[in-house]
Design a protein around this motif. Structure first.
Motif, PDB file in Angstrom:
ATOM      1  N   SER A  41       0.705  -1.191   0.000  1.00 16.60           N
ATOM      2  CA  SER A  41       0.000   0.000   0.000  1.00 16.60           C
ATOM      3  C   SER A  41       0.768   1.297   0.000  1.00 16.60           C
ATOM      4  O   SER A  41       1.786   1.210   0.492  1.00 16.60           O
ATOM      5  CB  SER A  41      -0.817   0.043   1.270  1.00 16.60           C
ATOM      6  OG  SER A  41      -0.330  -0.658   2.206  1.00 16.60           O
ATOM      7  N   LEU A  63      -5.389   7.913  -9.671  1.00 20.53           N
ATOM      8  CA  LEU A  63      -4.522   7.743  -8.509  1.00 20.53           C
ATOM      9  C   LEU A  63      -3.874   6.371  -8.572  1.00 20.53           C
ATOM     10  O   LEU A  63      -4.552   5.349  -8.638  1.00 20.53           O
ATOM     11  CB  LEU A  63      -5.338   7.874  -7.221  1.00 20.53           C
ATOM     12  CG  LEU A  63      -5.969   9.231  -6.938  1.00 20.53           C
ATOM     13  CD1 LEU A  63      -6.717   9.190  -5.619  1.00 20.53           C
ATOM     14  CD2 LEU A  63      -4.916  10.320  -6.906  1.00 20.53           C
ATOM     15  N   HIS A 117      -1.414   3.623  -6.643  1.00 20.83           N
ATOM     16  CA  HIS A 117      -0.996   3.318  -5.280  1.00 20.83           C
ATOM     17  C   HIS A 117       0.201   2.382  -5.227  1.00 20.83           C
ATOM     18  O   HIS A 117       0.613   1.965  -4.148  1.00 20.83           O
ATOM     19  CB  HIS A 117      -2.159   2.717  -4.499  1.00 20.83           C
ATOM     20  CG  HIS A 117      -3.306   3.670  -4.324  1.00 20.83           C
ATOM     21  ND1 HIS A 117      -3.227   4.788  -3.529  1.00 20.83           N
ATOM     22  CD2 HIS A 117      -4.549   3.688  -4.881  1.00 20.83           C
ATOM     23  CE1 HIS A 117      -4.374   5.438  -3.576  1.00 20.83           C
ATOM     24  NE2 HIS A 117      -5.177   4.809  -4.399  1.00 20.83           N
ATOM     25  N   ASP A 120       2.305   5.925  -4.623  1.00 23.37           N
ATOM     26  CA  ASP A 120       2.278   6.283  -3.209  1.00 23.37           C
ATOM     27  C   ASP A 120       3.597   6.019  -2.495  1.00 23.37           C
ATOM     28  O   ASP A 120       3.762   6.423  -1.344  1.00 23.37           O
ATOM     29  CB  ASP A 120       1.177   5.498  -2.488  1.00 23.37           C
ATOM     30  CG  ASP A 120      -0.203   6.084  -2.745  1.00 23.37           C
ATOM     31  OD1 ASP A 120      -0.270   7.144  -3.394  1.00 23.37           O
ATOM     32  OD2 ASP A 120      -1.190   5.496  -2.295  1.00 23.37           O
ATOM     33  N   ARG A 129       0.240  16.181  -2.176  1.00 24.58           N
ATOM     34  CA  ARG A 129       0.174  14.893  -1.492  1.00 24.58           C
ATOM     35  C   ARG A 129      -0.646  15.054  -0.215  1.00 24.58           C
ATOM     36  O   ARG A 129      -0.510  16.040   0.500  1.00 24.58           O
ATOM     37  CB  ARG A 129       1.582  14.395  -1.134  1.00 24.58           C
ATOM     38  CG  ARG A 129       2.477  14.220  -2.332  1.00 24.58           C
ATOM     39  CD  ARG A 129       3.948  14.197  -1.962  1.00 24.58           C
ATOM     40  NE  ARG A 129       4.375  12.939  -1.389  1.00 24.58           N
ATOM     41  CZ  ARG A 129       4.839  12.794  -0.156  1.00 24.58           C
ATOM     42  NH1 ARG A 129       4.914  13.842   0.646  1.00 24.58           N
ATOM     43  NH2 ARG A 129       5.229  11.635   0.276  1.00 24.58           N
ATOM     44  N   ASN A 149       2.049   2.510   3.224  1.00 25.12           N
ATOM     45  CA  ASN A 149       2.071   2.412   1.763  1.00 25.12           C
ATOM     46  C   ASN A 149       2.782   1.146   1.329  1.00 25.12           C
ATOM     47  O   ASN A 149       2.190   0.153   0.968  1.00 25.12           O
ATOM     48  CB  ASN A 149       2.792   3.620   1.168  1.00 25.12           C
ATOM     49  CG  ASN A 149       1.968   4.884   1.327  1.00 25.12           C
ATOM     50  OD1 ASN A 149       0.766   4.831   1.250  1.00 25.12           O
ATOM     51  ND2 ASN A 149       2.617   5.988   1.574  1.00 25.12           N
ATOM     52  N   SER A 151       0.300   6.624   5.593  1.00 26.27           N
ATOM     53  CA  SER A 151      -0.043   6.490   4.186  1.00 26.27           C
ATOM     54  C   SER A 151      -0.045   7.852   3.501  1.00 26.27           C
ATOM     55  O   SER A 151      -0.381   8.870   4.096  1.00 26.27           O
ATOM     56  CB  SER A 151      -1.428   5.860   4.043  1.00 26.27           C
ATOM     57  OG  SER A 151      -1.405   4.514   4.430  1.00 26.27           O
ATOM     58  N   SER A 178      -1.411   9.679  -0.105  1.00 24.83           N
ATOM     59  CA  SER A 178      -2.136   9.644  -1.374  1.00 24.83           C
ATOM     60  C   SER A 178      -1.612  10.790  -2.232  1.00 24.83           C
ATOM     61  O   SER A 178      -1.802  11.968  -1.900  1.00 24.83           O
ATOM     62  CB  SER A 178      -3.642   9.796  -1.156  1.00 24.83           C
ATOM     63  OG  SER A 178      -4.194   8.621  -0.613  1.00 24.83           O
ATOM     64  N   ASP A 183     -11.642   6.752  -5.563  1.00 28.89           N
ATOM     65  CA  ASP A 183     -10.577   5.774  -5.383  1.00 28.89           C
ATOM     66  C   ASP A 183     -10.728   5.116  -4.011  1.00 28.89           C
ATOM     67  O   ASP A 183     -10.854   5.784  -2.990  1.00 28.89           O
ATOM     68  CB  ASP A 183      -9.225   6.481  -5.486  1.00 28.89           C
ATOM     69  CG  ASP A 183      -8.077   5.565  -5.167  1.00 28.89           C
ATOM     70  OD1 ASP A 183      -7.647   4.807  -6.056  1.00 28.89           O
ATOM     71  OD2 ASP A 183      -7.601   5.598  -4.004  1.00 28.89           O
ATOM     72  N   LYS A 190      -8.809   3.331  -1.893  1.00 29.28           N
ATOM     73  CA  LYS A 190      -7.845   3.567  -0.815  1.00 29.28           C
ATOM     74  C   LYS A 190      -7.969   4.974  -0.266  1.00 29.28           C
ATOM     75  O   LYS A 190      -7.920   5.193   0.947  1.00 29.28           O
ATOM     76  CB  LYS A 190      -6.417   3.317  -1.309  1.00 29.28           C
ATOM     77  CG  LYS A 190      -6.076   1.851  -1.454  1.00 29.28           C
ATOM     78  CD  LYS A 190      -4.589   1.659  -1.683  1.00 29.28           C
ATOM     79  CE  LYS A 190      -4.351   0.212  -2.024  1.00 29.28           C
ATOM     80  NZ  LYS A 190      -3.472  -0.529  -1.324  1.00 29.28           N
ATOM     81  N   LEU A 191      -8.120   5.930  -1.149  1.00 23.84           N
ATOM     82  CA  LEU A 191      -8.273   7.307  -0.702  1.00 23.84           C
ATOM     83  C   LEU A 191      -9.535   7.448   0.151  1.00 23.84           C
ATOM     84  O   LEU A 191      -9.519   8.095   1.204  1.00 23.84           O
ATOM     85  CB  LEU A 191      -8.335   8.240  -1.903  1.00 23.84           C
ATOM     86  CG  LEU A 191      -8.560   9.718  -1.614  1.00 23.84           C
ATOM     87  CD1 LEU A 191      -7.393  10.292  -0.795  1.00 23.84           C
ATOM     88  CD2 LEU A 191      -8.732  10.509  -2.904  1.00 23.84           C
ATOM     89  N   ARG A 249      -9.000   5.810   3.626  1.00 19.99           N
ATOM     90  CA  ARG A 249      -8.099   6.612   4.466  1.00 19.99           C
ATOM     91  C   ARG A 249      -8.815   7.842   5.022  1.00 19.99           C
ATOM     92  O   ARG A 249      -8.642   8.189   6.193  1.00 19.99           O
ATOM     93  CB  ARG A 249      -6.870   7.023   3.646  1.00 19.99           C
ATOM     94  CG  ARG A 249      -5.949   5.861   3.300  1.00 19.99           C
ATOM     95  CD  ARG A 249      -4.924   6.230   2.233  1.00 19.99           C
ATOM     96  NE  ARG A 249      -4.054   5.097   1.931  1.00 19.99           N
ATOM     97  CZ  ARG A 249      -3.157   5.075   0.957  1.00 19.99           C
ATOM     98  NH1 ARG A 249      -3.021   6.147   0.161  1.00 19.99           N
ATOM     99  NH2 ARG A 249      -2.407   4.018   0.751  1.00 19.99           N
TER     100      ARG A 249
END
Length: 526
Positions: free
Chosen positions: A20, A40, A42, A117, A254, A268, A275, A277, A296, A298-299, A302
């Motif tokens: 990640s 995005l 990752h 990322d 970022r 990540n 993390s 992004s 997205d 993961k975004l 988070r």
């Protein structure tokens, strides 16, 4: 400690770690980030050729002389060093972060062919922390125990630069340095050489709360850089940010999920504790970002964890729940390929003893031992804000409990869960094994808080999470219905009681006028 050892066992699960909108308010002239156009990524950053840094001391001197041939090059001296550090372990990495450095895991004087990322230098063993790049002031005191290299001496003009030569247009010098180094196409004509301070909003939508209107992603760090020129700030409660420095070229944006409250959401590529992004390059005027469940993944996750954890901290305060906060420096890990979560609190010193310690550390991969998480969130079956927030609230309740009872209690708690898993029982067992009492108290509290926080945010009937288990967390909801406050329940839990019977007796002792009601509630379920 929801499904704790389903996370730890088998070992194969741990080695498969993931690498990640309409806005309620909008900053003027801030274009929106649209994921259809800005994908995005990752995975790892892909670097291209090295670029000539326009902020390198010699390049700025050349630009200065080109514009002001009668002035001395000696007017320009080093203001900053572009450096890289190679920490040995998490403690050294923490030392650097605590010195206020903005660290990135990749060189910033290279073309980026594809965003990502994280980056790991191929010259560094994959089981070690990679080089961490930073820009430090010329008078920076390097920690002697941490390996470092000074890559370049730099001159980065600031407001104080005018004191050196009031007649010098430092924005023009910067633009000339970009031209001399072959980077003129990076400058944005609209800034007219004057630069702009990026500002905007980072928001998120929860369709089941706030009328579905976006709210701020609060306390998250927004960083911008153009080559070695860095600047960052935290978003406020509305998600608004204004970067302190001005930029004449499109900076790289970022989001760093190290909240100003102190907790971090990692990782990540495993080796960075918070993390990131990466949003890519955008206008120096700023960029707006509105996140929802269609964004997205993961975004989105988070941002939800960031807000849910922050909200939990805030609600712990006087005037609300009035309970002890979890430790401020919690470390969250999220796993898209797991549906199990835990509050193992490894980052805060929990361990196992005897034969179970051997089993435990055989299960854990080297990276978990090196960067032990406090809270793990298995989000495989969580697609909505509501579902992810429920997980966070459950585990944050555990973290509150841990903060009061300490590692000794928690080690025994973990040991019980481990025994259940190793003997083939369900997650919490059937309550027959030694140590079941700690599990009963801990899970009663966590499921009770999960249900309470859900109801407080979304309304409706109390969802009564965990009511199917033998420890019956609905006992605490019933106790609250009889007029005993959440803070008073927590005070009893935090005393270190080791069974539901001890909890019942303490509540009766504390609230003798409610003795019959308390006994009736416990007897009804037990």
């Amino acid at each position: 400690m929801k499904n704790f050892f389903h996370f730890l066992l088998p070992a194969a699960l741990l080695t498969a770690l993931p690498l990640s909108c309409a806005k309620s308010s909008q900053a003027p002239d801030s274009p929106a980030f649209t994921e259809g156009d800005d994908v995005l990524y990752h995975d790892a950053i892909v670097l291209g050729d090295r670029l000539d840094n326009p902020y390198a001391l010699e390049n700025v001197k050349s630009a200065y002389v080109a514009l002001y041939p009668t002035k001395s090059r000696d007017d320009i001296s080093t203001t900053d060093y572009y450096v890289r550090f190679l920490p040995d372990d998490d403690d050294q990495l923490t030392t650097l972060r605590n010195m206020g450095l903005t660290l990135v895991d990749h060189p910033v004087d290279y073309e980026i062919l594809r965003e990502g990322d994280y980056y790991h230098d191929p010259s560094v063993d994959e089981q070690k922390i990679t080089w961490q790049y930073a820009v430090v002031p010329v008078d920076f005191r390097f920690p002697p125990e941490i390996r470092y290299e000074i890559l370049e001496s730099c001159y980065i003009a600031s407001a104080s630069s005018s004191s050196k030569a009031s007649s010098v247009d430092w924005n023009a010098v910067e633009a000339e340095a970009f031209r001399l180094t072959g980077n003129a196409e990076l400058l944005v004509p609209a800034t007219k050489g004057g630069g702009q301070q990026p500002e905007g909003y980072v928001t998120i939508k929860d369709p089941s709360a706030n009328g579905g209107q976006p709210v701020g992603v609060a306390g998250v760090r927004v960083t911008c850089n153009v080559f070695v020129k860095f600047s960052s700030t935290y978003t406020d409660e509305k998600g608004f940010y204004r970067i302190p420095k001005s930029f004449s070229a499109n900076p790289r944006y970022r989001l760093v999920f190290k909240n100003e409250k102190g907790f971090s959401i990692g990782v990540n590529s495993i080796l960075f504790p918070a993390s990131v992004s990466t949003l890519g390059k955008h206008s120096p005027s700023g960029v707006d970002l509105c996140v929802d469940a269609a964004s997205d993944r993961k975004l989105f996750r988070r941002c939800v964890v960031n807000n849910a954890a922050r909200d939990f901290y805030i609600r712990c305060g006087e005037g609300d729940l009035n309970i002890s906060e979890p430790p401020s420096d919690l470390c969250f890990w999220m796993f898209d390929n797991l549906d199990a979560s835990s509050a193992v609190m490894l980052h805060h010193g929990t361990v196992l003893g005897g034969e179970y310690e051997v089993i435990f550390f055989q299960v854990l991969s080297w990276v978990v031992r090196m960067f032990g998480p406090d809270i793990t969130l298995g989000t495989q079956n969580c697609d909505t804000y509501k579902e992810i927030a429920d997980l966070v609230n459950h585990e944050m309740a555990h973290a509150c409990h841990f903060g009061s009872v300490g590692c000794g209690f928690w080690n025994e708690y973990i040991l019980y869960i481990a025994k259940c898993a190793l003997q083939g029982q369900d997650t919490y067992g059937d309550g027959s094994l030694d140590g079941a009492g700690r599990c009963a108290v801990g899970e009663m509290w966590a499921y009770y808080m999960q249900s309470k926080m859900h109801k407080d945010r979304y309304g409706g009937a109390n969802p009564s999470y965990g009511s199917q288990y033998w420890f019956h967390p609905q006992i605490l909801s019933s106790v609250e219905d009889r007029g005993i406050k959440t803070s008073e329940i927590f005070e009893a839990i935090a005393s270190g009681v080791k069974s539901s019977a001890e909890l019942r007796d303490l509540l009766v002792e504390t609230f003798p006028s409610k003795k019959n009601s308390i006994n009736q509630i416990f007897n009804r379920y037990e």
